[in-house]
Scaffold this motif. Structure first.
Motif, PDB file in Angstrom:
ATOM      1  N   ARG A 155       0.828  -1.202   0.000  1.00  5.38           N
ATOM      2  CA  ARG A 155       0.000   0.000   0.000  1.00  5.38           C
ATOM      3  C   ARG A 155       0.865   1.256   0.000  1.00  5.38           C
ATOM      4  O   ARG A 155       1.768   1.410   0.812  1.00  5.38           O
ATOM      5  N   ILE A 156       0.546   2.153  -0.922  1.00  5.39           N
ATOM      6  CA  ILE A 156       1.204   3.462  -1.007  1.00  5.39           C
ATOM      7  C   ILE A 156       0.321   4.484  -0.312  1.00  5.39           C
ATOM      8  O   ILE A 156      -0.885   4.529  -0.549  1.00  5.39           O
ATOM      9  N   TYR A 157       0.926   5.317   0.527  1.00  3.52           N
ATOM     10  CA  TYR A 157       0.193   6.403   1.180  1.00  3.52           C
ATOM     11  C   TYR A 157       0.629   7.729   0.564  1.00  3.52           C
ATOM     12  O   TYR A 157       1.799   8.106   0.646  1.00  3.52           O
ATOM     13  N   SER A 158      -0.305   8.397  -0.083  1.00  4.20           N
ATOM     14  CA  SER A 158      -0.058   9.718  -0.655  1.00  4.20           C
ATOM     15  C   SER A 158      -0.769  10.730   0.239  1.00  4.20           C
ATOM     16  O   SER A 158      -1.968  10.978   0.081  1.00  4.20           O
ATOM     17  N   VAL A 159      -0.053  11.285   1.202  1.00  6.97           N
ATOM     18  CA  VAL A 159      -0.645  12.158   2.211  1.00  6.97           C
ATOM     19  C   VAL A 159      -0.632  13.605   1.738  1.00  6.97           C
ATOM     20  O   VAL A 159       0.416  14.153   1.403  1.00  6.97           O
ATOM     21  N   ARG A 160      -1.828  14.197   1.710  1.00 10.22           N
ATOM     22  CA  ARG A 160      -1.983  15.595   1.284  1.00 10.22           C
ATOM     23  C   ARG A 160      -2.949  16.262   2.253  1.00 10.22           C
ATOM     24  O   ARG A 160      -4.160  16.088   2.153  1.00 10.22           O
ATOM     25  N   ASP A 161      -2.398  17.002   3.198  1.00 11.04           N
ATOM     26  CA  ASP A 161      -3.236  17.590   4.244  1.00 11.04           C
ATOM     27  C   ASP A 161      -4.241  18.599   3.726  1.00 11.04           C
ATOM     28  O   ASP A 161      -5.262  18.842   4.361  1.00 11.04           O
ATOM     29  N   GLU A 162      -3.965  19.194   2.565  1.00 14.04           N
ATOM     30  CA  GLU A 162      -4.888  20.185   2.013  1.00 14.04           C
ATOM     31  C   GLU A 162      -6.009  19.549   1.193  1.00 14.04           C
ATOM     32  O   GLU A 162      -6.955  20.228   0.751  1.00 14.04           O
ATOM     33  N   SER A 163      -5.957  18.232   1.003  1.00  8.53           N
ATOM     34  CA  SER A 163      -6.938  17.552   0.166  1.00  8.53           C
ATOM     35  C   SER A 163      -8.339  17.607   0.764  1.00  8.53           C
ATOM     36  O   SER A 163      -8.523  17.456   1.972  1.00  8.53           O
ATOM     37  N   ARG A 164      -9.327  17.820  -0.094  1.00  9.41           N
ATOM     38  CA  ARG A 164     -10.732  17.807   0.318  1.00  9.41           C
ATOM     39  C   ARG A 164     -11.398  16.489  -0.051  1.00  9.41           C
ATOM     40  O   ARG A 164     -12.619  16.351   0.002  1.00  9.41           O
ATOM     41  N   ARG A 165     -10.594  15.508  -0.442  1.00  7.96           N
ATOM     42  CA  ARG A 165     -11.110  14.193  -0.794  1.00  7.96           C
ATOM     43  C   ARG A 165     -10.247  13.113  -0.157  1.00  7.96           C
ATOM     44  O   ARG A 165      -9.050  13.309   0.065  1.00  7.96           O
ATOM     45  N   VAL A 166     -10.863  11.982   0.110  1.00  9.46           N
ATOM     46  CA  VAL A 166     -10.160  10.805   0.609  1.00  9.46           C
ATOM     47  C   VAL A 166     -10.480   9.670  -0.351  1.00  9.46           C
ATOM     48  O   VAL A 166     -11.647   9.431  -0.672  1.00  9.46           O
ATOM     49  N   SER A 167      -9.456   8.987  -0.830  1.00  8.99           N
ATOM     50  CA  SER A 167      -9.711   7.914  -1.792  1.00  8.99           C
ATOM     51  C   SER A 167      -8.822   6.711  -1.533  1.00  8.99           C
ATOM     52  O   SER A 167      -7.736   6.823  -0.959  1.00  8.99           O
ATOM     53  N   PHE A 168      -9.318   5.556  -1.969  1.00  5.34           N
ATOM     54  CA  PHE A 168      -8.574   4.307  -1.875  1.00  5.34           C
ATOM     55  C   PHE A 168      -8.725   3.560  -3.189  1.00  5.34           C
ATOM     56  O   PHE A 168      -9.844   3.387  -3.690  1.00  5.34           O
ATOM     57  N   VAL A 169      -7.615   3.148  -3.763  1.00  8.36           N
ATOM     58  CA  VAL A 169      -7.611   2.414  -5.034  1.00  8.36           C
ATOM     59  C   VAL A 169      -6.827   1.124  -4.859  1.00  8.36           C
ATOM     60  O   VAL A 169      -5.732   1.124  -4.268  1.00  8.36           O
ATOM     61  N   ARG A 170      -7.394   0.039  -5.354  1.00 12.02           N
ATOM     62  CA  ARG A 170      -6.668  -1.229  -5.430  1.00 12.02           C
ATOM     63  C   ARG A 170      -6.686  -1.673  -6.883  1.00 12.02           C
ATOM     64  O   ARG A 170      -7.762  -1.876  -7.461  1.00 12.02           O
ATOM     65  N   LEU A 171      -5.498  -1.804  -7.472  1.00 12.18           N
ATOM     66  CA  LEU A 171      -5.403  -2.104  -8.901  1.00 12.18           C
ATOM     67  C   LEU A 171      -4.294  -3.126  -9.124  1.00 12.18           C
ATOM     68  O   LEU A 171      -3.130  -2.882  -8.763  1.00 12.18           O
ATOM     69  N   PHE A 172      -4.655  -4.273  -9.704  1.00 13.57           N
ATOM     70  CA  PHE A 172      -3.708  -5.370  -9.934  1.00 13.57           C
ATOM     71  C   PHE A 172      -2.967  -5.737  -8.640  1.00 13.57           C
ATOM     72  O   PHE A 172      -1.776  -6.057  -8.657  1.00 13.57           O
ATOM     73  N   GLY A 173      -3.663  -5.662  -7.518  1.00 17.92           N
ATOM     74  CA  GLY A 173      -3.078  -6.069  -6.244  1.00 17.92           C
ATOM     75  C   GLY A 173      -2.385  -4.969  -5.473  1.00 17.92           C
ATOM     76  O   GLY A 173      -2.210  -5.072  -4.264  1.00 17.92           O
ATOM     77  N   SER A 174      -1.969  -3.895  -6.141  1.00 18.89           N
ATOM     78  CA  SER A 174      -1.325  -2.765  -5.463  1.00 18.89           C
ATOM     79  C   SER A 174      -2.383  -1.818  -4.926  1.00 18.89           C
ATOM     80  O   SER A 174      -3.453  -1.668  -5.517  1.00 18.89           O
ATOM     81  N   GLU A 175      -2.091  -1.156  -3.810  1.00 22.71           N
ATOM     82  CA  GLU A 175      -3.061  -0.283  -3.161  1.00 22.71           C
ATOM     83  C   GLU A 175      -2.508   1.129  -3.010  1.00 22.71           C
ATOM     84  O   GLU A 175      -1.312   1.318  -2.771  1.00 22.71           O
ATOM     85  N   VAL A 176      -3.395   2.107  -3.153  1.00 24.05           N
ATOM     86  CA  VAL A 176      -3.008   3.509  -2.976  1.00 24.05           C
ATOM     87  C   VAL A 176      -4.062   4.221  -2.151  1.00 24.05           C
ATOM     88  O   VAL A 176      -5.254   4.178  -2.479  1.00 24.05           O
ATOM     89  N   PHE A 177      -3.618   4.858  -1.080  1.00 31.23           N
ATOM     90  CA  PHE A 177      -4.515   5.698  -0.276  1.00 31.23           C
ATOM     91  C   PHE A 177      -4.088   7.147  -0.457  1.00 31.23           C
ATOM     92  O   PHE A 177      -2.910   7.482  -0.350  1.00 31.23           O
ATOM     93  N   CYS A 178      -5.072   8.027  -0.728  1.00 34.00           N
ATOM     94  CA  CYS A 178      -4.798   9.450  -0.870  1.00 34.00           C
ATOM     95  C   CYS A 178      -5.700  10.233   0.086  1.00 34.00           C
ATOM     96  O   CYS A 178      -6.906   9.969   0.148  1.00 34.00           O
ATOM     97  N   GLY A 179      -5.125  11.186   0.801  1.00 35.35           N
ATOM     98  CA  GLY A 179      -5.931  11.997   1.700  1.00 35.35           C
ATOM     99  C   GLY A 179      -5.083  12.646   2.776  1.00 35.35           C
ATOM    100  O   GLY A 179      -3.857  12.491   2.808  1.00 35.35           O
ATOM    101  N   PRO A 180      -5.717  13.382   3.702  1.00 35.28           N
ATOM    102  CA  PRO A 180      -5.002  14.041   4.792  1.00 35.28           C
ATOM    103  C   PRO A 180      -4.376  13.034   5.757  1.00 35.28           C
ATOM    104  O   PRO A 180      -4.764  11.867   5.794  1.00 35.28           O
ATOM    105  N   GLU A 181      -3.435  13.514   6.575  1.00 36.98           N
ATOM    106  CA  GLU A 181      -2.738  12.657   7.515  1.00 36.98           C
ATOM    107  C   GLU A 181      -3.686  11.984   8.509  1.00 36.98           C
ATOM    108  O   GLU A 181      -3.535  10.803   8.832  1.00 36.98           O
ATOM    109  N   TRP A 182      -4.693  12.731   9.000  1.00 44.13           N
ATOM    110  CA  TRP A 182      -5.615  12.145   9.984  1.00 44.13           C
ATOM    111  C   TRP A 182      -6.350  10.941   9.389  1.00 44.13           C
ATOM    112  O   TRP A 182      -6.617   9.958  10.080  1.00 44.13           O
ATOM    113  N   ALA A 183      -6.676  11.031   8.088  1.00 41.08           N
ATOM    114  CA  ALA A 183      -7.364   9.920   7.432  1.00 41.08           C
ATOM    115  C   ALA A 183      -6.415   8.746   7.211  1.00 41.08           C
ATOM    116  O   ALA A 183      -6.799   7.580   7.383  1.00 41.08           O
ATOM    117  N   ALA A 184      -5.164   9.051   6.871  1.00 44.69           N
ATOM    118  CA  ALA A 184      -4.175   7.991   6.668  1.00 44.69           C
ATOM    119  C   ALA A 184      -3.979   7.190   7.950  1.00 44.69           C
ATOM    120  O   ALA A 184      -3.872   5.957   7.924  1.00 44.69           O
TER     121      ALA A 184
END
Length: 239
Positions: A34-63
């Protein structure tokens, strides 16, 4: 049915860029990583799983709240919204990510129909469908349109349509819409296969995003040659 390794590499590249990651991020991540792409200014929280790899995008509190939670937990329709209630989290999308890289087999509707590419028929079709279905498909806004039309009457009637918009220069994002009184006749599957063929002929990789709770859309996509290889969930924050 599986996708060609070359197709997979291109999809990973396109989605890495869409998620704001390095070009090789998804290809190098590995199954279950899982990759964590932390962006504290983001107004969206998202989670993607593609071909087994995972990516979370969102503020630190959400991560911090999603660490330790499984992909299955995070892709449930209301999971991310539940984790962000006090921030006004509202589910925007919860969907399967499906792709195709081979021409679908012969897909013919039960009745003889015509196919039009005029936006006016897409608009007419939308008027005949429930608002939620219209919003989900966004058909009339697509760059390329294909609409099944019954032209046997004096005034042609739009029955089903599919279209695509080009994303990241290589992905053809396809959606389908069928009028309620024209369903279960194979029209959605047929017109989706038309869009797939046209997209591939243009050198694009067809992508179809189907809501997790819409089994009919999933069947239509599978019938047109799509393979489900991932999931994506996203919520919008209002606080």
């Amino acid at each position: 049915m599986t996708l060609d390794p070359g197709t997979i590499a291109i999809i990973q590249l396109a989605w890495s860029r869409r998620l704001g990651l390095a070009d090789d991020a998804l290809a190098e991540a590995g199954d279950g990583h899982r990759i964590y792409s932390v962006r504290d200014e983001s107004r969206r929280v998202s989670f993607v799983r593609l071909f087994g790899s995972e990516v979370f995008c969102g503020p630190e509190w959400a991560a911090e709240r999603v660490r330790g939670k499984s992909a299955d937990e995070l892709t449930r329709r209301t999971a991310l919204a539940s984790l962000s209630v006090e921030y006004g989290g509202r589910t925007v999308e919860s969907e399967r990510l499906c792709f195709a890289d081979s021409f679908p087999g012969p897909v013919e509707p039960a009745d003889e129909v015509a196919v039009a590419e005029d936006q006016e028929f897409a608009v007419q079709l939308q008027r005949r469908c429930p608002p939620d279905d219209v919003a989900e498909a966004g058909l009339a806004e697509k760059e390329q349109l294909f609409v099944v039309v019954d032209d046997s009457a004096e005034e042609p009637v739009a029955l089903a349509g599919a279209g695509y918009t080009i994303r990241d220069g290589i992905i053809a994002d396809i959606s389908t819409l069928t009028a309620p009184d024209a369903r279960r006749r194979g029209l959605g599957r047929y017109i989706t296969s038309v869009a797939v063929e046209e997209a591939m002929a243009a050198g694009l990789i067809p992508q179809c995003r189907t809501p997790l709770d819409n089994l009919g859309a999933a069947r239509t996509a599978a019938g047109a040659g799509f393979v489900a290889v991932g999931v994506r969930s996203e919520v919008q924050l209002s606080v």
